[in-house]
Design a protein around this motif. Structure first.
Motif, mmCIF file in Angstrom:
data_model
loop_
_atom_site.group_PDB
_atom_site.id
_atom_site.type_symbol
_atom_site.label_atom_id
_atom_site.label_comp_id
_atom_site.label_asym_id
_atom_site.label_seq_id
_atom_site.Cartn_x
_atom_site.Cartn_y
_atom_site.Cartn_z
ATOM 1 N N ASN A 5 -2.876 4.137 2.308
ATOM 2 C CA ASN A 5 -2.007 3.212 2.783
ATOM 3 C C ASN A 5 -1.132 2.660 1.585
ATOM 4 O O ASN A 5 0.095 2.439 1.635
ATOM 5 N N SER A 6 -1.831 2.511 0.619
ATOM 6 C CA SER A 6 -1.255 2.048 -0.792
ATOM 7 C C SER A 6 -0.271 3.057 -1.110
ATOM 8 O O SER A 6 0.816 2.445 -1.647
ATOM 9 N N LEU A 7 -0.645 4.084 -1.198
ATOM 10 C CA LEU A 7 0.154 5.310 -1.744
ATOM 11 C C LEU A 7 1.504 5.417 -0.780
ATOM 12 O O LEU A 7 2.714 5.366 -1.242
ATOM 13 N N ARG A 8 1.548 5.258 0.366
ATOM 14 C CA ARG A 8 2.517 5.192 1.391
ATOM 15 C C ARG A 8 3.405 4.261 1.188
ATOM 16 O O ARG A 8 4.625 4.278 0.992
ATOM 17 N N ARG A 9 2.904 3.021 1.066
ATOM 18 C CA ARG A 9 3.788 1.800 0.677
ATOM 19 C C ARG A 9 4.413 2.038 -0.465
ATOM 20 O O ARG A 9 5.495 1.439 -0.558
ATOM 21 N N ALA A 10 3.968 2.240 -1.589
ATOM 22 C CA ALA A 10 4.398 2.388 -2.837
ATOM 23 C C ALA A 10 5.623 3.425 -2.989
ATOM 24 O O ALA A 10 6.639 3.461 -3.478
ATOM 25 N N ARG A 11 5.227 4.533 -2.274
ATOM 26 C CA ARG A 11 6.567 5.774 -1.975
ATOM 27 C C ARG A 11 7.826 5.023 -1.184
ATOM 28 O O ARG A 11 8.848 5.164 -1.757
ATOM 29 N N LYS A 12 7.590 4.484 -0.137
ATOM 30 C CA LYS A 12 8.402 3.632 0.542
ATOM 31 C C LYS A 12 9.075 2.700 -0.261
ATOM 32 O O LYS A 12 10.469 2.422 -0.184
ATOM 33 N N ARG A 13 8.518 1.882 -0.968
ATOM 34 C CA ARG A 13 9.317 0.797 -1.796
ATOM 35 C C ARG A 13 9.984 1.554 -2.809
ATOM 36 O O ARG A 13 11.017 0.906 -3.446
ATOM 37 N N SER A 14 9.586 2.494 -3.435
ATOM 38 C CA SER A 14 10.255 3.224 -4.475
ATOM 39 C C SER A 14 11.498 3.860 -3.828
ATOM 40 O O SER A 14 12.371 4.232 -4.888
ATOM 41 N N GLY A 15 11.661 3.881 -2.548
ATOM 42 C CA GLY A 15 12.835 4.829 -2.101
ATOM 43 C C GLY A 15 12.663 6.146 -2.285
ATOM 44 O O GLY A 15 13.687 6.977 -2.040
ATOM 45 N N VAL A 16 11.595 6.650 -2.569
ATOM 46 C CA VAL A 16 11.685 8.157 -2.876
ATOM 47 C C VAL A 16 11.171 8.738 -1.573
ATOM 48 O O VAL A 16 10.117 8.453 -0.783
ATOM 49 N N SER A 17 11.808 9.744 -1.127
ATOM 50 C CA SER A 17 11.451 10.496 0.230
ATOM 51 C C SER A 17 10.139 11.350 0.093
ATOM 52 O O SER A 17 9.659 11.587 -1.031
ATOM 53 N N LEU A 18 9.353 11.517 1.299
ATOM 54 C CA LEU A 18 8.242 12.181 1.171
ATOM 55 C C LEU A 18 8.323 13.604 0.501
ATOM 56 O O LEU A 18 7.723 14.123 -0.330
ATOM 57 N N ARG A 19 9.518 14.280 0.970
ATOM 58 C CA ARG A 19 9.625 15.711 0.344
ATOM 59 C C ARG A 19 9.881 15.535 -1.282
ATOM 60 O O ARG A 19 9.491 16.490 -1.959
ATOM 61 N N GLU A 36 -0.964 10.591 3.879
ATOM 62 C CA GLU A 36 -0.370 9.179 4.042
ATOM 63 C C GLU A 36 -0.617 8.509 5.551
ATOM 64 O O GLU A 36 -0.720 7.638 5.516
ATOM 65 N N ASN A 37 -1.061 9.645 6.516
ATOM 66 C CA ASN A 37 -1.229 9.237 7.662
ATOM 67 C C ASN A 37 -2.797 9.295 8.101
ATOM 68 O O ASN A 37 -3.511 8.987 8.958
ATOM 69 N N GLY A 38 -3.474 9.365 6.776
ATOM 70 C CA GLY A 38 -5.171 9.196 6.995
ATOM 71 C C GLY A 38 -5.680 10.385 7.711
ATOM 72 O O GLY A 38 -6.890 10.439 7.989
ATOM 73 N N LEU A 73 -3.505 -7.725 5.973
ATOM 74 C CA LEU A 73 -2.259 -7.820 6.944
ATOM 75 C C LEU A 73 -2.258 -6.635 7.663
ATOM 76 O O LEU A 73 -1.820 -7.012 8.896
ATOM 77 N N GLU A 74 -2.510 -5.479 7.370
ATOM 78 C CA GLU A 74 -2.418 -4.205 8.295
ATOM 79 C C GLU A 74 -3.439 -4.649 9.158
ATOM 80 O O GLU A 74 -3.301 -4.307 10.430
ATOM 81 N N ASP A 75 -4.587 -4.857 8.759
ATOM 82 C CA ASP A 75 -5.853 -5.436 9.810
ATOM 83 C C ASP A 75 -5.489 -6.127 10.834
ATOM 84 O O ASP A 75 -5.579 -6.191 12.141
ATOM 85 N N VAL A 108 -5.339 -12.672 -8.228
ATOM 86 C CA VAL A 108 -4.002 -12.041 -8.644
ATOM 87 C C VAL A 108 -4.070 -10.632 -8.077
ATOM 88 O O VAL A 108 -3.006 -10.070 -7.433
ATOM 89 N N LEU A 109 -4.821 -9.892 -8.399
ATOM 90 C CA LEU A 109 -4.876 -8.193 -8.119
ATOM 91 C C LEU A 109 -5.151 -8.027 -6.642
ATOM 92 O O LEU A 109 -4.242 -7.075 -6.067
ATOM 93 N N LEU A 110 -5.437 -8.841 -5.850
ATOM 94 C CA LEU A 110 -5.688 -8.737 -4.501
ATOM 95 C C LEU A 110 -4.302 -9.134 -3.896
ATOM 96 O O LEU A 110 -3.883 -8.667 -2.548
ATOM 97 N N SER A 111 -3.619 -9.986 -4.547
ATOM 98 C CA SER A 111 -2.319 -10.374 -4.098
ATOM 99 C C SER A 111 -0.936 -9.468 -4.403
ATOM 100 O O SER A 111 -0.102 -9.782 -4.200
ATOM 101 N N ALA A 112 -1.059 -8.807 -5.380
ATOM 102 C CA ALA A 112 -0.099 -7.997 -6.129
ATOM 103 C C ALA A 112 0.720 -7.079 -5.191
ATOM 104 O O ALA A 112 2.126 -7.249 -5.264
ATOM 105 N N GLU A 113 -0.031 -6.305 -4.429
ATOM 106 C CA GLU A 113 0.607 -5.345 -3.659
ATOM 107 C C GLU A 113 1.595 -5.882 -2.650
ATOM 108 O O GLU A 113 0.862 -6.733 -1.766
ATOM 109 N N LYS A 114 2.803 -5.901 -2.355
ATOM 110 C CA LYS A 114 3.397 -6.337 -1.522
ATOM 111 C C LYS A 114 3.147 -5.583 -0.060
ATOM 112 O O LYS A 114 3.383 -4.390 -0.016
ATOM 113 N N PRO A 115 2.906 -6.213 0.888
ATOM 114 C CA PRO A 115 2.553 -5.439 2.057
ATOM 115 C C PRO A 115 3.812 -4.833 2.849
ATOM 116 O O PRO A 115 5.017 -5.191 2.347
#
Length: 193
Positions: A5-19, A36-38, A73-75, A108-115
């Motif tokens: 899930n973190s990988l998927r969120r990071a990819r989406k935030r970076s604006g880089v397509s899956l391809r 990405e879909n588990g 937050l996902e949960d 801090v580490l548990l809060s750093a990643e933007k959901p």
């Protein structure tokens, strides 16, 4: 899995397509989608290649079983979507307790990643909680938390059980970080027992 899930969120935030990530990393687009879909667990070398292609670095953190705020937050929103409002509330309180029992660095580490942005007022509640818990230990507050302004003119109080209740929080007992975002959760609810 939290990592995927973190990988998927990071990819989406970076604006880089899956391809694009698939091409850069040498991981097939269908395999990346499955990860990405588990539906597939990545190896550590695959995680390294994907991270590099996205432009992020993984840092191992001993969290002692605590989930990141993004994962919590996902949960919460999943439970809310399933109509399990009491479970959503309990998960929020668990996050409050997990953060309260963690040292400043772990907070801090548990809060750093933007959901992921979600159409739920729980995002406002989580942002308020993180601001409170980080300020308690004089830790830096991530910009995404401060930017989550909420809806101060539309006060929301979460349903705590299976039966709906009318707004009942005593606003004098609600911390300013929550009130600023229009979330009515009293300070006493955040105290671990």
């Amino acid at each position: 899995m939290s990592l995927t899930n973190s990988l998927r969120r990071a990819r989406k935030r970076s604006g880089v397509s899956l391809r694009s990530v698939a091409t850069r990393s040498g991981v097939g687009a269908s395999n990346l989608s499955a990860i990405e879909n588990g539906r597939r667990d990545p190896t550590s070398s695959t995680v390294d290649r994907l991270s590099s292609a996205i432009g992020i670095e993984w840092v191992p953190v001993a969290t002692q079983g605590r989930a990141s705020a993004a994962r919590a937050l996902e949960d919460i929103t999943h439970a809310e979507a399933e109509g399990q409002v009491a479970q959503a509330y309990r998960r929020f309180i668990q996050l409050a307790n997990d953060l309260a029992s963690a040292d400043a660095v772990t907070r801090v580490l548990l809060s750093a990643e933007k959901p992921e942005d979600v159409p739920s007022r729980w995002l406002d509640a989580v942002a308020a909680l993180l601001e409170v818990r980080l300020r308690e230990v004089s830790a830096p507050v991530p910009s995404w938390v401060l930017e989550q302004g909420g809806h101060p003119d539309a006060v929301w109080e979460p349903q705590r059980g299976t039966r709906p209740i009318a707004l009942s929080a005593d606003h004098a007992q609600v911390l300013p970080e929550f009130l600023r975002r229009g979330v009515a959760i009293e300070q006493g609810e955040l105290v671990s027992v």
